[in-house]
Design a protein around this motif. Structure first.
Motif, PDB file in Angstrom:
ATOM      1  N   GLU A   4      14.491  10.702  11.732  1.00 21.11           N
ATOM      2  CA  GLU A   4      13.584  11.491  12.140  1.00 21.11           C
ATOM      3  C   GLU A   4      12.270  11.035  12.782  1.00 21.11           C
ATOM      4  O   GLU A   4      11.166  11.540  13.139  1.00 21.11           O
ATOM      5  N   PHE A   5      12.488   9.532  13.152  1.00 18.14           N
ATOM      6  CA  PHE A   5      11.396   8.495  13.497  1.00 18.14           C
ATOM      7  C   PHE A   5      11.959   8.311  14.705  1.00 18.14           C
ATOM      8  O   PHE A   5      13.134   7.437  14.985  1.00 18.14           O
ATOM      9  N   GLU A   6      11.331   7.627  15.543  1.00 14.21           N
ATOM     10  CA  GLU A   6      11.262   7.310  17.290  1.00 14.21           C
ATOM     11  C   GLU A   6      11.393   6.065  17.176  1.00 14.21           C
ATOM     12  O   GLU A   6      11.907   5.226  17.503  1.00 14.21           O
ATOM     13  N   GLN A   7      10.226   5.338  16.093  1.00 23.73           N
ATOM     14  CA  GLN A   7       9.915   3.499  16.173  1.00 23.73           C
ATOM     15  C   GLN A   7       8.951   3.747  14.954  1.00 23.73           C
ATOM     16  O   GLN A   7       8.908   4.930  14.415  1.00 23.73           O
ATOM     17  N   ALA A   8       9.604   2.616  14.761  1.00 26.16           N
ATOM     18  CA  ALA A   8       8.736   2.082  13.136  1.00 26.16           C
ATOM     19  C   ALA A   8       7.959   1.263  13.720  1.00 26.16           C
ATOM     20  O   ALA A   8       7.957   0.276  14.060  1.00 26.16           O
ATOM     21  N   THR A  44       6.651   8.571  14.840  1.00 25.90           N
ATOM     22  CA  THR A  44       6.324   6.956  14.440  1.00 25.90           C
ATOM     23  C   THR A  44       6.149   6.804  13.347  1.00 25.90           C
ATOM     24  O   THR A  44       5.077   7.483  12.438  1.00 25.90           O
ATOM     25  N   LEU A  45       7.315   6.377  12.557  1.00 24.08           N
ATOM     26  CA  LEU A  45       6.613   5.585  11.169  1.00 24.08           C
ATOM     27  C   LEU A  45       5.676   4.572  11.286  1.00 24.08           C
ATOM     28  O   LEU A  45       6.135   3.189  11.281  1.00 24.08           O
ATOM     29  N   ILE A  46       5.040   4.518  10.202  1.00 26.55           N
ATOM     30  CA  ILE A  46       4.144   3.005   9.547  1.00 26.55           C
ATOM     31  C   ILE A  46       4.097   2.772   7.761  1.00 26.55           C
ATOM     32  O   ILE A  46       4.027   3.712   7.420  1.00 26.55           O
ATOM     33  N   GLU A  47       4.814   1.729   8.003  1.00 30.91           N
ATOM     34  CA  GLU A  47       5.131   1.420   6.368  1.00 30.91           C
ATOM     35  C   GLU A  47       3.649   1.078   5.661  1.00 30.91           C
ATOM     36  O   GLU A  47       3.183  -0.057   5.938  1.00 30.91           O
ATOM     37  N   GLY A  48       3.446   1.189   4.419  1.00 31.53           N
ATOM     38  CA  GLY A  48       2.299   0.698   3.887  1.00 31.53           C
ATOM     39  C   GLY A  48       3.070   0.327   2.404  1.00 31.53           C
ATOM     40  O   GLY A  48       2.284   0.740   1.587  1.00 31.53           O
ATOM     41  N   LEU A  49       3.873  -0.430   2.088  1.00 34.63           N
ATOM     42  CA  LEU A  49       4.222  -0.826   1.002  1.00 34.63           C
ATOM     43  C   LEU A  49       3.505  -2.204   0.965  1.00 34.63           C
ATOM     44  O   LEU A  49       2.873  -2.607   1.099  1.00 34.63           O
ATOM     45  N   PRO A  50       3.310  -1.854  -0.189  1.00 39.06           N
ATOM     46  CA  PRO A  50       2.586  -3.155  -1.442  1.00 39.06           C
ATOM     47  C   PRO A  50       3.061  -5.025  -0.487  1.00 39.06           C
ATOM     48  O   PRO A  50       4.307  -5.053  -0.780  1.00 39.06           O
ATOM     49  N   GLY A  51       2.245  -5.490  -0.088  1.00 40.40           N
ATOM     50  CA  GLY A  51       2.350  -6.174  -0.224  1.00 40.40           C
ATOM     51  C   GLY A  51       1.035  -7.605   0.197  1.00 40.40           C
ATOM     52  O   GLY A  51       0.442  -7.399   0.044  1.00 40.40           O
TER      53      GLY A  51
END
Length: 250
Positions: free
Chosen positions: A111-115, A22-29
């Motif tokens: 490389e990831f199955e879900q995001a 699982t990809l977890i996105e942590g970009l500034p927002g």
């Protein structure tokens, strides 16, 4: 595949052999909720740097941590649990959003199955801070959100910025993805909202256990560390020709 006209490139530093990542996105927002939450997840799970994303469109800065220079936009990964995180020490400028999204979907999606993406939304009251709603690209992820106790977002809306670009690309390329919309303080970095989204949404959805107590104990220090990114994000938002419409989150 996304059209290959991206100036952003993924430079892999290690191999990842885990399945069902699982990809977890942590970009500034808004509220820097994604950034704060994913910093904590990466640290707590002991994830190792898997690679970096470089682009001429990113701000020309040198990031550092504890006295050592490091890549500004980084990817971390681990195998137990099978999690990959995307983090940045700089705000992604509007002209770099498309290329970053293309890079993630072209160079990393295999490389990831879900995001799982995180988007901040301004809280209208103190009580509303930390409330989470979800949006999914597939029936399976919609069911997963519901089973995790996450309320689906009501009505119509728009998710902007780099999170919106990533979500839209995942949708068009049939990459399972969900976005967690978190109500947060719109003016300062919000560790409390980050703690809420970890405990009430990410833990049941991704199935890991994160100690979030230090997000409360070190709230002032976290806010201080993230303030420069928050100011940069505010500058980019002020440069936009149009103000975000009602129902737009980023």
């Amino acid at each position: 595949m996304v059209t290959q006209n991206s100036s952003a490139e993924f430079e892999k530093k290690s191999e990842l052999t885990a399945d069902s990542v699982t990809l977890i996105e942590g970009l500034p927002g808004l509220g820097l909720v994604a950034s704060i939450a994913v910093d904590q997840i990466t640290k707590q799970l002991g994830l190792e740097q898997h690679g970096t994303i470089v682009s001429d469109d990113f701000p020309p800065v040198a990031a550092y941590d504890e006295g050592r220079v490091r890549d500004a936009v980084r990817v971390y990964a681990g195998e137990d649990p099978a999690v990959m995180t995307l983090q940045s020490d700089v705000t992604i400028p509007p002209n770099a959003v498309e290329s970053l999204s293309e890079c993630v979907l072209n160079d990393m999606a295999q490389e990831f199955e879900q995001a799982v993406f995180l988007a901040g939304a301004p809280a209208e009251s103190e009580e509303q801070i930390g409330e989470v709603t979800g949006v999914a690209t597939t029936d399976e992820l919609e069911t997963a959100l519901t089973e995790a106790g996450i309320t689906l977002a009501d009505g119509a809306g728009v998710i902007g910025g780099v999170t919106g670009a990533l979500l839209a690309d995942c949708y068009h390329l049939d990459v399972p993805a969900a976005v967690l919309i978190v109500r947060s303080n719109p003016y300062i970095p919000d560790p409390g909202a980050a703690r809420a989204v970890i405990e009430n949404a990410l833990e049941p959805l991704v199935d890991f256990d994160i100690d979030t107590q230090e997000l409360l104990e070190q709230a002032e220090e976290i806010q201080r560390q993230k303030q420069q990114i928050a100011e940069q994000l505010q500058q980019y938002q002020q440069q936009e020709e149009q103000q975000p419409r009602a129902g737009m989150y980023q």
